[in-house]
Design a protein around this motif. Structure first.
Motif, PDB file in Angstrom:
ATOM      1  N   UNK A  17       0.831  -1.208   0.000  1.00 54.88           N
ATOM      2  CA  UNK A  17       0.000   0.000   0.000  1.00 54.88           C
ATOM      3  C   UNK A  17       0.866   1.259   0.000  1.00 54.88           C
ATOM      4  N   UNK A  18       1.972   1.225   0.740  1.00 56.15           N
ATOM      5  CA  UNK A  18       2.880   2.369   0.759  1.00 56.15           C
ATOM      6  C   UNK A  18       3.462   2.606  -0.626  1.00 56.15           C
ATOM      7  N   UNK A  19       3.921   1.546  -1.280  1.00 52.72           N
ATOM      8  CA  UNK A  19       4.500   1.692  -2.614  1.00 52.72           C
ATOM      9  C   UNK A  19       3.470   2.228  -3.604  1.00 52.72           C
ATOM     10  N   UNK A  20       2.263   1.718  -3.520  1.00 52.42           N
ATOM     11  CA  UNK A  20       1.214   2.177  -4.437  1.00 52.42           C
ATOM     12  C   UNK A  20       0.884   3.646  -4.195  1.00 52.42           C
ATOM     13  N   UNK A  21       0.911   4.070  -2.932  1.00 49.17           N
ATOM     14  CA  UNK A  21       0.611   5.471  -2.629  1.00 49.17           C
ATOM     15  C   UNK A  21       1.669   6.412  -3.199  1.00 49.17           C
ATOM     16  N   UNK A  22       2.905   5.871  -3.423  1.00 52.99           N
ATOM     17  CA  UNK A  22       3.977   6.693  -3.988  1.00 52.99           C
ATOM     18  C   UNK A  22       4.048   6.578  -5.510  1.00 52.99           C
ATOM     19  N   UNK A  23       3.166   5.792  -6.117  1.00 49.27           N
ATOM     20  CA  UNK A  23       3.159   5.671  -7.569  1.00 49.27           C
ATOM     21  C   UNK A  23       3.960   4.504  -8.103  1.00 49.27           C
ATOM     22  N   UNK A  24       4.162   3.470  -7.274  1.00 51.87           N
ATOM     23  CA  UNK A  24       4.882   2.274  -7.704  1.00 51.87           C
ATOM     24  C   UNK A  24       3.934   1.080  -7.698  1.00 51.87           C
ATOM     25  N   UNK A  25       3.986   0.292  -8.745  1.00 52.59           N
ATOM     26  CA  UNK A  25       3.134  -0.899  -8.839  1.00 52.59           C
ATOM     27  C   UNK A  25       3.919  -2.131  -8.391  1.00 52.59           C
ATOM     28  N   UNK A 126       2.614   8.575 -12.110  1.00 50.56           N
ATOM     29  CA  UNK A 126       2.539   9.456 -10.938  1.00 50.56           C
ATOM     30  C   UNK A 126       3.597   9.117  -9.877  1.00 50.56           C
ATOM     31  N   UNK A 127       4.624   8.350 -10.262  1.00 53.96           N
ATOM     32  CA  UNK A 127       5.688   7.964  -9.321  1.00 53.96           C
ATOM     33  C   UNK A 127       6.373   9.223  -8.775  1.00 53.96           C
ATOM     34  N   UNK A 128       6.338   9.363  -7.437  1.00 58.26           N
ATOM     35  CA  UNK A 128       6.920  10.526  -6.762  1.00 58.26           C
ATOM     36  C   UNK A 128       7.868  10.043  -5.678  1.00 58.26           C
TER      37      UNK A 128
END
Length: 683
Positions: A17-25, A126-128
């Motif tokens: 979930x953390x990775x997805x929130x930063x734009x990583x799949x 959207x990776x940030x």
């Protein structure tokens, strides 16, 4: 934790979930899902190592002295960007360093409540990067899947520090070489630095003490000191020196002696007697006697007699179960004024009692003593149903006593399957009821019937029993009792019943023909038991079992530690497709340090772990493996005595890594002693 990702149910889910929130799949099928890192596994650093390396990359060219520690990180790129600018700079740097060239990379984030592991990801539009820097000291690292390059990001002030390194594999090799090159003066300085700013009551000292007892080089005085501190108790060691056992058995502190009893079952009669020489407080003596009885301790007759005459009834009750208690003393305790003592004494005393003494116990007004007497009496005399029900004799009577026909028939039709299973093991059951239970609707009942000792192979085969492939295999008690009978073992080895064959395989010594038969058994559990328990297990069987079994809690060193396990001819497995077989190659007497070095770079973690254990490994490779992606490899490397002092000191001063470093046999004895300075006994 107030972030949305923090509400996920499991640590792994929080990471995703953390990775997805930063734009990583997050991608599936990687090591975090039970997959493998692949051929480049040996080139990947552990996530914590990658974070450390990224932090050590100097901010300018030549910032670190050439040839000194950390010089391998010279030539990297460091840039301080704003949160908004971090995305563009990351994209440019990643492209320049080949990270994400195939659209994916490995990432690990140092965030509380999230596992620090590599996760294969694919960046979305959207990776940030700044979004992955959670908290004021947020950090994360990313590496190319082949371990060739590293990018690290860390919060620095109000911006983001991005560090990049190429040629990561070569740089790690160089760094390990630099750290391994240690002069005597540097070694002495490193050990002195271990205690820098470490006070007498520092938590580090207590943590060292917790694990120092596992160090195979710890001398007797250190082991005794640890036992007296009651921290990291060394009594559990299989190789505890006899002098240490003697010292602990006679220690004036009851708690030290009690922990020795709890830890060991191999005390001599003299050591057991020494434990009782200085009687502890009443309750503690009770515990000591109970443990002695449970361990079937070999106490001297004098000690047994003294305990049997003790004023404490709990001590007397426990004493009757000591194997060394003379029969007359057990008989005397059967007339003890305390009912619980009389009950405890009945099994051992019954053969030594005359008819009047037995009758007094059978008519004892105390139910607990009367029930014990009835159980002993009805092992030879049929038990009526009214007595069984009135006295509530329970499962023990069902399993052990002779039963009158009416009671036996009643129990054979009882609705409780557990009770019928106990009945099926009763040695006095008539053949017709045995046959009826052999067709009981319950699997466990039929299985209990199928292993009765009096059955012929034909009768056994007529019982439709089932042995689950992964069920716990317990050796039938009558088979274990016949382990010393060659003819009985031949019959069991030739039986069609897997529990009888497995039970025979548990014998320490077997006739050659029985060994040959069991070694070819179609049941892998039978072959495993033979490899674990039998001193006569052949080398080819041990090698075959090794291909799929690595040891159990009860036999951790088998099959590889078996005396018959092949020690020569193992070099042919150095290039075997199976990692398990490649692990054997360094065991060959003809193997070389060069082979160990090669295997330390094997793609399979279990092979690198074997190399990391080898004292022929170079110091530089041991240092390199401290940062291996596999935890087991890191653990083995931390325990390798070839490690330089400064590497060990770094590990020992870190609460996350000190456990294995303290067990390193290369730790100097004076350092061990100094580690314990100021450590007080645990309450």
């Amino acid at each position: 934790m107030t972030n949305g990702w923090a509400d996920a149910a499991t640590p792994a889910a929080r990471l995703d979930a953390l990775l997805e929130s930063a734009g990583l799949e997050p991608l599936r099928g990687g090591p975090e899902d039970g997959g493998a890192y692949g051929a480049c596994a040996a080139d990947l650093p552990a996530p914590q190592a990658a974070l450390r390396i990224a932090a050590e990359v100097p901010d300018g060219p030549g910032a670190l002295t050439a040839g000194g520690p950390g010089a391998a990180w010279n030539g990297g790129a460091v840039h301080l960007a704003s949160d908004d600018g971090a995305r563009d700079h990351w994209a440019r740097t990643a492209a320049a360093y080949g990270i994400g060239g195939d659209g994916t990379f490995l990432v690990a984030a140092a965030v509380r409540h999230v596992p620090l592991v590599w996760r294969r990801v694919r960046p979305r539009p959207d990776w940030a990067p700044a979004a992955l820097l959670v908290g004021g000291r947020g950090r994360f690292a990313a590496v190319a899947p082949d371990g060739s390059a590293l990018l690290g990001a860390a919060r620095e002030g109000t911006g983001v520090r991005i560090a990049a390194l190429d040629r990561l594999r070569r740089r790690r090799e160089e760094a390990a070489l630099h750290e391994a090159e240690e002069t005597p003066g540097q070694r002495e300085a490193a050990w002195a630095g271990l205690f820098r700013d470490v006070t007498a009551d520092d938590v580090l000292r207590l943590a060292w003490a917790e694990w120092l007892g596992f160090n195979p080089s710890a001398p007797d005085d250190v082991l005794v000191r640890l036992a007296r501190l009651r921290v990291g108790y060394p009594g559990h060691r299989r190789d505890l020196p006899p002098a240490v056992t003697e010292a602990l058995a006679t220690d004036p502190d009851w708690r030290v002696r009690a922990e020795l009893v709890e830890a060991r079952r191999d005390l001599t009669a003299a050591q057991w007697d020494a434990l009782f020489f200085t009687p502890p407080a009443p309750r503690r003596l009770e515990l000591l006697v109970e443990r002695a009885a449970r361990h079937r301790a070999d106490l001297s007759p004098d000690t047994c007699e003294r305990l049997a005459a003790h004023p404490n009834p709990t001590v007397r009750a426990a004493a009757v179960e000591l194997p060394g208690l003379p029969g007359p003393f057990a008989a005397a305790l059967a007339a003890d004024p305390v009912a619980a003592v009389r009950a405890a004494a009945c099994p051992a005393a019954w053969p030594h009692l005359d008819a009047p003494a037995r009758r007094r116990l059978l008519d004892d007004p105390a139910p607990v003593a009367r029930r014990a007497a009835l159980l002993a009496h009805h092992e030879d005399h049929p038990l009526p149903r009214p007595v069984y029900e009135a006295e509530d004799l329970g499962e023990t009577a069902v399993r052990r006593c002779r039963l009158e026909r009416d009671l036996a028939e009643h129990l054979a039709a009882h609705p409780d399957a557990t009770l019928r299973e106990r009945l099926a093991a009763n040695p006095h059951l008539p053949p017709d009821l045995v046959a009826a239970l052999g067709h009981d609707p319950d699997d466990a009942v039929r299985l209990a019937v199928s292993v009765r000792p009096e059955l012929t192979e034909q009768q056994r085969a007529s019982v439709p029993y089932t042995v689950a492939p992964h069920a716990l295999r317990r050796t039938p008690s009558w088979v274990a009792a016949l382990h010393g009978d060659p003819e009985a073992m031949r019959r069991c080895a030739a039986s069609a019943h897997p529990l009888l064959r497995a039970g025979a395989a548990r014998a320490r010594r077997l006739p050659p023909d029985a060994v040959e038969r069991l070694a070819r058994d179609e049941d892998s559990v039978v072959r495993l038991f033979l490899a674990e328990s039998c001193d006569d297990a052949p080398a080819d069987l041990l090698l075959e079992v090794w291909r799929w079994w690595d040891g159990s809690l009860s036999h951790p060193d088998r099959p590889r530690g078996h005396p018959n396990f092949p020690r020569t001819g193992l070099l042919r497995y150095a290039d075997d497709p199976s990692p398990r077989m490649r692990r054997l190659a360094p065991d060959d007497p003809q193997s070389t340090p060069e082979l160990v070095e090669r295997l330390s770079r094997d793609p399979a973690a279990e092979v690198r772990r074997r190399a990391a254990e080898d004292p022929r490994l170079s110091a530089a490779s041991a240092v390199r493996l401290l940062d291996d992606v596999d935890e087991g490899v890191r653990t083995a490397a931390a325990r390798n005595p070839v490690l330089p002092a400064r590497s060990l000191v770094r590990l020992l001063r870190d609460r996350a890594t000190l456990r294995d470093a303290v067990a390193n046999p290369g730790l100097p004895v004076p350092v061990m002693r100094r580690m314990l300075e100021g450590v007080g006994p645990r309450n």
